[in-house]
Design a protein around this motif. Structure first.
Motif, mmCIF file in Angstrom:
data_model
loop_
_atom_site.group_PDB
_atom_site.id
_atom_site.type_symbol
_atom_site.label_atom_id
_atom_site.label_comp_id
_atom_site.label_asym_id
_atom_site.label_seq_id
_atom_site.Cartn_x
_atom_site.Cartn_y
_atom_site.Cartn_z
ATOM 1 N N ASN A 13 30.217 47.605 44.329
ATOM 2 C CA ASN A 13 31.401 48.195 44.945
ATOM 3 C C ASN A 13 31.051 48.971 46.210
ATOM 4 O O ASN A 13 31.813 48.968 47.183
ATOM 5 C CB ASN A 13 32.118 49.110 43.952
ATOM 6 N N ARG A 15 32.681 48.127 49.870
ATOM 7 C CA ARG A 15 33.433 49.081 50.685
ATOM 8 C C ARG A 15 32.894 49.148 52.112
ATOM 9 O O ARG A 15 33.662 49.333 53.068
ATOM 10 C CB ARG A 15 33.401 50.470 50.032
ATOM 11 N N THR A 28 37.158 40.961 50.935
ATOM 12 C CA THR A 28 36.768 41.361 49.585
ATOM 13 C C THR A 28 36.187 40.181 48.825
ATOM 14 O O THR A 28 35.166 40.312 48.122
ATOM 15 C CB THR A 28 37.983 41.917 48.814
ATOM 16 N N ASP A 30 39.299 46.590 36.545
ATOM 17 C CA ASP A 30 39.152 47.192 37.878
ATOM 18 C C ASP A 30 39.193 46.121 38.970
ATOM 19 O O ASP A 30 39.829 46.298 40.013
ATOM 20 C CB ASP A 30 37.825 47.957 37.961
ATOM 21 N N SER A 31 38.493 45.017 38.721
ATOM 22 C CA SER A 31 38.451 43.934 39.701
ATOM 23 C C SER A 31 39.835 43.330 39.899
ATOM 24 O O SER A 31 40.287 43.124 41.039
ATOM 25 C CB SER A 31 37.466 42.861 39.240
ATOM 26 N N THR A 58 42.741 44.661 39.221
ATOM 27 C CA THR A 58 43.640 45.656 39.822
ATOM 28 C C THR A 58 43.464 45.714 41.327
ATOM 29 O O THR A 58 44.434 45.772 42.092
ATOM 30 C CB THR A 58 43.392 47.046 39.215
ATOM 31 N N GLU A 59 42.199 45.701 41.768
ATOM 32 C CA GLU A 59 41.913 45.753 43.203
ATOM 33 C C GLU A 59 42.440 44.502 43.908
ATOM 34 O O GLU A 59 43.101 44.593 44.959
ATOM 35 C CB GLU A 59 40.406 45.895 43.430
ATOM 36 N N ARG A 69 46.254 44.643 44.070
ATOM 37 C CA ARG A 69 46.734 45.569 45.094
ATOM 38 C C ARG A 69 46.622 44.956 46.488
ATOM 39 O O ARG A 69 47.542 45.083 47.310
ATOM 40 C CB ARG A 69 45.915 46.855 45.021
ATOM 41 N N SER A 115 39.441 36.901 40.162
ATOM 42 C CA SER A 115 38.367 37.654 39.520
ATOM 43 C C SER A 115 37.555 36.767 38.584
ATOM 44 O O SER A 115 36.317 36.771 38.612
ATOM 45 C CB SER A 115 38.964 38.842 38.753
#
Length: 223
Positions: free
Chosen positions: A92, A96, A111, A152-153, A155-156, A159, A184
């Motif tokens: 991560n 970023r 991403t 988490d993956s 969700t990202e 979004r 994902s």
């Protein structure tokens, strides 16, 4: 006044160059020890899988006593989950760095592209991470950690897709959550195949094809 009669000035003695080392706090020493134990665990898992690793072996491999890992982690599964989480956090952090200055569909594609850069952490960490993902089904502590990674993956990705839809760059009929889960899962599967057979999987070519496939399937058609 002649040189013979001149008074000699006292020469100041050079002070010894003493390096002052700040004593590390207990928290800093513990953080370093945990980091070394996790790195040692990754090496062990990469070499012989999750079933063959013991807490004692991890502590010894890290250069400490055989009992240290058991002092920090209550069970082997907790140690393995912490190891996978540390590698996940490293992924991560790298991602970023690559996403700065991007937005909308470009950010989503960056991403995805960054997901293929996970190989930069090295084969040892990649093998250890994939070993945990593949071996978590019957180990509750690991299953919980892996489920968290997956959520988490997804969700990202969800979004990012929703943001690109709002910006008019992705088709409005796309379901963001469903597409996020597909992306994902597909990326995890590709990376697992590469780890298992790095010579037989052309990751660079798959990367290019996958990026094009996602762009064509999601992008809003130009009028």
């Amino acid at each position: 006044m002649g040189a013979a009669g001149a008074q000699k000035r006292p020469v100041a003695e050079a002070e010894p160059d003493v390096a002052i080392r700040r004593r590390r706090t207990q928290a800093e020493r513990r953080a370093e020890a945990e980091s070394r134990v996790l790195a040692a665990t990754a090496e062990l898992v990469a070499g012989k899988g999750i079933d063959g690793v013991t807490l004692a072996e991890a502590g010894e491999r890290a250069g400490y006593s055989r009992g240290l890992a058991g002092h920090y982690f209550r069970s082997k599964d907790e140690l393995l989950a912490a190891m996978a989480e540390a590698i996940h956090d490293e992924f991560n952090l790298q991602r970023r760095e690559r996403l700065r200055g991007t937005a909308g569909l470009a950010r989503l594609m960056a991403t995805i592209d960054a997901s293929f850069e996970r190989t930069s952490v090295g084969m040892v960490k990649m093998r250890a991470y994939i070993a945990v993902l593949m071996g978590a089904a019957h180990k509750p502590a690991l299953a919980e950690a892996v489920a968290t990674f997956n959520r988490d993956s997804a969700t990202e990705f969800g979004r990012l897709i929703a943001s690109a839809i709002e910006a008019g760059e992705i088709r409005p009929d796309i379901d963001a959550r469903t597409q996020a889960l597909i992306l994902s899962a597909a990326l995890r599967g590709i990376m697992a195949q590469w780890v298992l057979d790095p010579e037989g999987v052309d990751l660079a070519r798959i990367r290019a094809e996958f990026m094009g496939l996602v762009s064509r399937s999601l992008a809003q058609p130009r009028s």
